[in-house]
Design an enzyme around this catalytic site. Structure first.
Site, mmCIF file in Angstrom:
data_model
loop_
_atom_site.group_PDB
_atom_site.id
_atom_site.type_symbol
_atom_site.label_atom_id
_atom_site.label_comp_id
_atom_site.label_asym_id
_atom_site.label_seq_id
_atom_site.Cartn_x
_atom_site.Cartn_y
_atom_site.Cartn_z
ATOM 1 N N ASN A 1 -67.910 46.302 21.422
ATOM 2 C CA ASN A 1 -67.586 44.814 21.461
ATOM 3 C C ASN A 1 -67.030 44.395 20.297
ATOM 4 O OD1 ASN A 1 -68.191 43.375 23.991
ATOM 5 N ND2 ASN A 1 -70.312 44.159 23.618
ATOM 6 N N ASP B 1 -63.956 49.511 22.985
ATOM 7 C CA ASP B 1 -64.589 50.694 23.327
ATOM 8 C C ASP B 1 -64.166 51.999 22.142
ATOM 9 O OD1 ASP B 1 -66.018 50.280 25.746
ATOM 10 O OD2 ASP B 1 -64.228 49.328 25.743
ATOM 11 N N ASP C 1 -69.485 51.054 23.623
ATOM 12 C CA ASP C 1 -68.837 49.714 23.702
ATOM 13 C C ASP C 1 -69.169 49.007 22.653
ATOM 14 O OD1 ASP C 1 -67.882 47.167 24.111
ATOM 15 O OD2 ASP C 1 -68.970 46.932 26.011
ATOM 16 N N GLU D 1 -73.908 49.340 29.821
ATOM 17 C CA GLU D 1 -74.195 48.730 30.905
ATOM 18 C C GLU D 1 -74.375 49.248 32.266
ATOM 19 O OE1 GLU D 1 -73.103 44.536 30.882
ATOM 20 O OE2 GLU D 1 -71.075 44.984 30.034
ATOM 21 N N ASP E 1 -64.540 46.498 34.404
ATOM 22 C CA ASP E 1 -63.318 45.761 33.591
ATOM 23 C C ASP E 1 -63.230 46.696 32.191
ATOM 24 O OD1 ASP E 1 -66.095 45.118 32.702
ATOM 25 O OD2 ASP E 1 -65.648 43.252 32.050
ATOM 26 N N HIS E 2 -63.615 47.605 31.861
ATOM 27 C CA HIS E 2 -63.447 48.548 30.903
ATOM 28 C C HIS E 2 -62.871 49.714 31.546
ATOM 29 C CE1 HIS E 2 -65.998 46.540 27.586
ATOM 30 N NE2 HIS E 2 -66.740 46.192 28.658
#
Length: 259
Positions: free
Chosen positions: A148, A218, A146, A35, A247-248
């Site tokens: 998800n 993750d 990630d 991202e 946020d990760h």
DNA sequence: ATGGTTGCAGCGCAA
């Protein structure tokens, strides 16, 4: 020892000061980013290269985007999953220090049953096929990113609330599990099989970080040749705690040098 | 509370 990290950074431009201080402080050898949310011409190459990192990027305007940072030269860089025509920048693979690494940003899927969910399952199928090929090389390989997907209820703060929801639905979990069962080792869970509250993502909303309402989505997946030399794995929660963080949180592992 | 927050782009969409 070689340290490899994966981090969904949620905009490389917004997070650049944080990334730079984190790189200086923790000095990982290889970093898999997801991202990055920027086109290649807007990627802040110089500031990262100044810290002696080589960079490979597969960017996209506004959404997605993956990158690999390495203290070692990056060779055989591959953009996208071979054999899968995808217009979204979600997969980047390279060889560095004799080790193959890949940064993957698996689609979020939005909600179970949607078109985006179907795309997520399709993406996983292609990732499976390509990983199957890579494993025939019998070499050290780290697939990080990630995903998800929270592998089991153990990886979710409230399994009942998340039951069959996106990130936790059975088809997604089967997709990830089949990938792992090709012969990969989930580095973090392998070294901490019973640890509770082992999370990598906390929603910005509702004060989820403050309440430790997290999910482990993750992952660092290691080929047998890499897993044999795995020495440590942890979530770097320190950087998630910083104001204006992603946020990760990064997931980091250590691999003993074997070359 | 089908809510909440964040980033990007440019005020709606993706996460």
């Amino acid at each position: 020892m070689l340290t490899i990290a994966t981090w969904n950074i949620n905009s490389i431009r917004m997070r650049l000061p944080l990334l730079l201080s984190w790189l200086k402080e923790t000095a990982p050898d290889i970093v898999l980013l997801q991202e990055t949310k920027t086109s290649d011409d807007q990627f802040p190459r110089e500031a990262i290269e100044d810290l002696q990192y080589n960079i490979a990027i597969s960017g996209q305007k506004s959404y997605n985007g993956v990158a690999i940072l390495s203290k070692f030269p990056l060779e055989d860089v591959t953009l996208g999953i071979p054999g899968f025509a995808d217009d979204q920048a979600r997969y980047l693979e390279a060889v560095t220090n004799g080790m193959r690494v890949a940064s993957v940003y698996v689609p979020n899927g939005s909600a179970v049953g949607t078109d985006k969910y179907q795309y997520k399952l399709t993406f996983l199928k292609h990732l499976y096929a390509h990983t199957q090929t890579l494993l025939t090389y019998d070499e050290a390989f780290v697939l990080g990113g990630d995903f998800n997907i929270a592998p089991t209820d153990q990886d979710v703060y409230d399994p009942e609330e998340w039951h069959e929801k996106i990130l936790c639905s059975t088809p997604e979990r089967e997709g990830l599990r089949s990938l792992v069962y090709l012969g990969l080792t989930d580095a973090l869970r392998a070294l901490h099989p019973h640890q509770k509250e082992l999370y990598t993502w906390w929603d910005y909303r509702r004060g989820d970080w403050q309440n430790n309402f997290g999910l482990r989505i993750d992952h660092l997946l290691l080929s047998p040749q890499a897993a044999d030399h795995l020495t440590e794995a942890f979530v770097d929660k320190n950087v998630r705690a910083i104001e204006k963080s992603s946020d990760h949180a990064p997931v980091v592992c250590g691999i003993n040098c074997f070359m």
